[in-house]
Design a protein around this motif. Structure first.
Motif, mmCIF file in Angstrom:
data_model
loop_
_atom_site.group_PDB
_atom_site.id
_atom_site.type_symbol
_atom_site.label_atom_id
_atom_site.label_comp_id
_atom_site.label_asym_id
_atom_site.label_seq_id
_atom_site.Cartn_x
_atom_site.Cartn_y
_atom_site.Cartn_z
ATOM 1 N N SER A 20 41.616 17.758 69.794
ATOM 2 C CA SER A 20 42.645 17.806 68.542
ATOM 3 C C SER A 20 41.721 17.475 67.327
ATOM 4 C CB SER A 20 43.732 16.813 68.648
ATOM 5 O OG SER A 20 44.546 16.685 67.704
ATOM 6 N N GLU B 196 47.778 17.723 54.640
ATOM 7 C CA GLU B 196 49.017 17.958 55.844
ATOM 8 C C GLU B 196 48.059 18.006 57.032
ATOM 9 O OE1 GLU B 196 50.705 21.616 54.526
ATOM 10 O OE2 GLU B 196 51.967 20.762 53.014
ATOM 11 N N ARG C 82 45.169 16.608 57.633
ATOM 12 C CA ARG C 82 44.903 15.335 57.989
ATOM 13 C C ARG C 82 46.011 14.460 58.717
ATOM 14 N NH1 ARG C 82 41.304 13.840 52.765
ATOM 15 N NH2 ARG C 82 39.325 14.758 53.458
ATOM 16 N N ALA C 83 47.158 14.546 58.047
ATOM 17 C CA ALA C 83 48.316 13.934 58.460
ATOM 18 C C ALA C 83 48.772 14.121 59.862
ATOM 19 C CB ALA C 83 49.589 13.724 57.604
ATOM 20 N N GLU C 84 48.908 15.614 60.218
ATOM 21 C CA GLU C 84 49.123 16.245 61.444
ATOM 22 C C GLU C 84 48.065 15.612 62.703
ATOM 23 O OE1 GLU C 84 48.966 20.168 61.153
ATOM 24 O OE2 GLU C 84 51.036 20.286 59.758
ATOM 25 N N THR D 287 46.458 12.949 62.363
ATOM 26 C CA THR D 287 46.558 11.219 62.587
ATOM 27 C C THR D 287 47.838 11.100 63.443
ATOM 28 O OG1 THR D 287 45.563 10.772 60.652
ATOM 29 C CG2 THR D 287 47.110 9.220 61.470
ATOM 30 N N GLN D 288 48.881 11.941 63.347
ATOM 31 C CA GLN D 288 49.934 11.771 64.106
ATOM 32 C C GLN D 288 49.654 12.247 65.600
ATOM 33 O OE1 GLN D 288 52.777 14.595 62.209
ATOM 34 N NE2 GLN D 288 53.598 12.612 60.961
ATOM 35 N N ARG D 289 49.033 13.290 65.868
ATOM 36 C CA ARG D 289 48.731 13.568 67.234
ATOM 37 C C ARG D 289 47.694 12.792 67.877
ATOM 38 N NH1 ARG D 289 47.762 18.821 64.998
ATOM 39 N NH2 ARG D 289 45.532 18.355 64.793
ATOM 40 N N ARG D 290 46.742 12.120 66.934
ATOM 41 C CA ARG D 290 46.033 11.113 67.604
ATOM 42 C C ARG D 290 46.922 9.886 68.120
ATOM 43 N NH1 ARG D 290 42.455 8.750 63.401
ATOM 44 N NH2 ARG D 290 43.998 7.229 63.328
ATOM 45 N N VAL D 291 47.860 9.371 67.359
ATOM 46 C CA VAL D 291 48.770 8.249 67.843
ATOM 47 C C VAL D 291 49.543 8.748 68.905
ATOM 48 C CG1 VAL D 291 50.400 6.752 66.695
ATOM 49 C CG2 VAL D 291 48.653 7.117 65.447
ATOM 50 N N ALA D 292 50.021 9.895 68.782
ATOM 51 C CA ALA D 292 50.912 10.323 70.048
ATOM 52 C C ALA D 292 49.913 10.264 71.363
ATOM 53 C CB ALA D 292 51.218 11.766 69.629
ATOM 54 N N TYR D 293 48.826 10.916 71.401
ATOM 55 C CA TYR D 293 47.738 10.854 72.291
ATOM 56 C C TYR D 293 47.489 9.551 72.835
ATOM 57 C CZ TYR D 293 47.296 15.993 71.450
ATOM 58 O OH TYR D 293 47.370 17.283 71.479
#
Length: 185
Positions: free
Chosen positions: A27, A166, A168-170, A172-178
């Motif tokens: 990701s 956008e 970058r933000a996506e 970061t969100q994926r990294r946190v979710a993973y």
């Protein structure tokens, strides 16, 4: 039996952890590639704007100068710059993907056509030898056209920057979710 179950559990945890790490890395790698690609496009758009501004200043200078040799030198340099702009523009147009990028790019291209036509008119006025009409055209008509063109280019860059942010933000969100999924697993 107890050691076997324990080893199996540890192996399962290792597989899950490895899978989560792979997903996170894939990701982030994809996000980084996208950000680099957009940064390249932003850089090209900024170069395009800089070359445009340089060419416009040369056209304005050539239009108002009384030195024929300087006007010819400016004319030759402007033609060279426009040729370089054409190459940059082709690359930017080919890489535009999102609808908002294409819409902003269409505005830039429309304003560019107006400025190129006005540039030809400035050279015609200069060739006719009417210095007052040339100066008036440069100040009253050409300058506002150029301002709209440069603003359209700036707006295009802003859209690219928003897209980069956008992505970058996506990521970061994926990294946190993973990370949360990995902890839960």
């Amino acid at each position: 039996k107890l050691w076997g179950a324990f080893l199996l559990l540890m192996l399962v945890m290792l597989v899950i952890s490895g899978f989560q790490q792979y997903r996170a890395n894939a990701s982030m790698g994809g996000a980084m590639d996208s950000v680099v690609e957009i940064e390249e496009r932003i850089s090209a758009a900024v170069r395009w704007r800089g070359a445009t501004e340089t060419a416009v200043h040369m056209v304005m200078g050539a239009a108002v100068t009384t030195d024929a040799v300087l006007a010819q030198q400016y004319d030759a340099k402007v033609k060279e710059i426009i040729g370089n702009i054409n190459k940059v523009q082709e690359d930017i147009v080919a890489r535009a993907a999102a609808p908002e990028e294409k819409a902003a790019l269409d505005k830039v291209l429309a304003e560019r056509k107006v400025v190129l036509a006005a540039t030809a008119k400035a050279w015609e006025l200069k060739g006719a030898g009417d210095a007052v009409a040339t100066q008036q055209f440069a100040d009253n008509e050409f300058a506002p056209m150029v301002a709209r063109y440069l603003k359209a280019q700036d707006d295009f860059v802003v859209i690219l920057q928003k897209r980069r942010d956008e992505i970058r933000a996506e990521a970061t969100q994926r990294r946190v979710a993973y990370a949360v999924q990995g902890l839960a697993a």
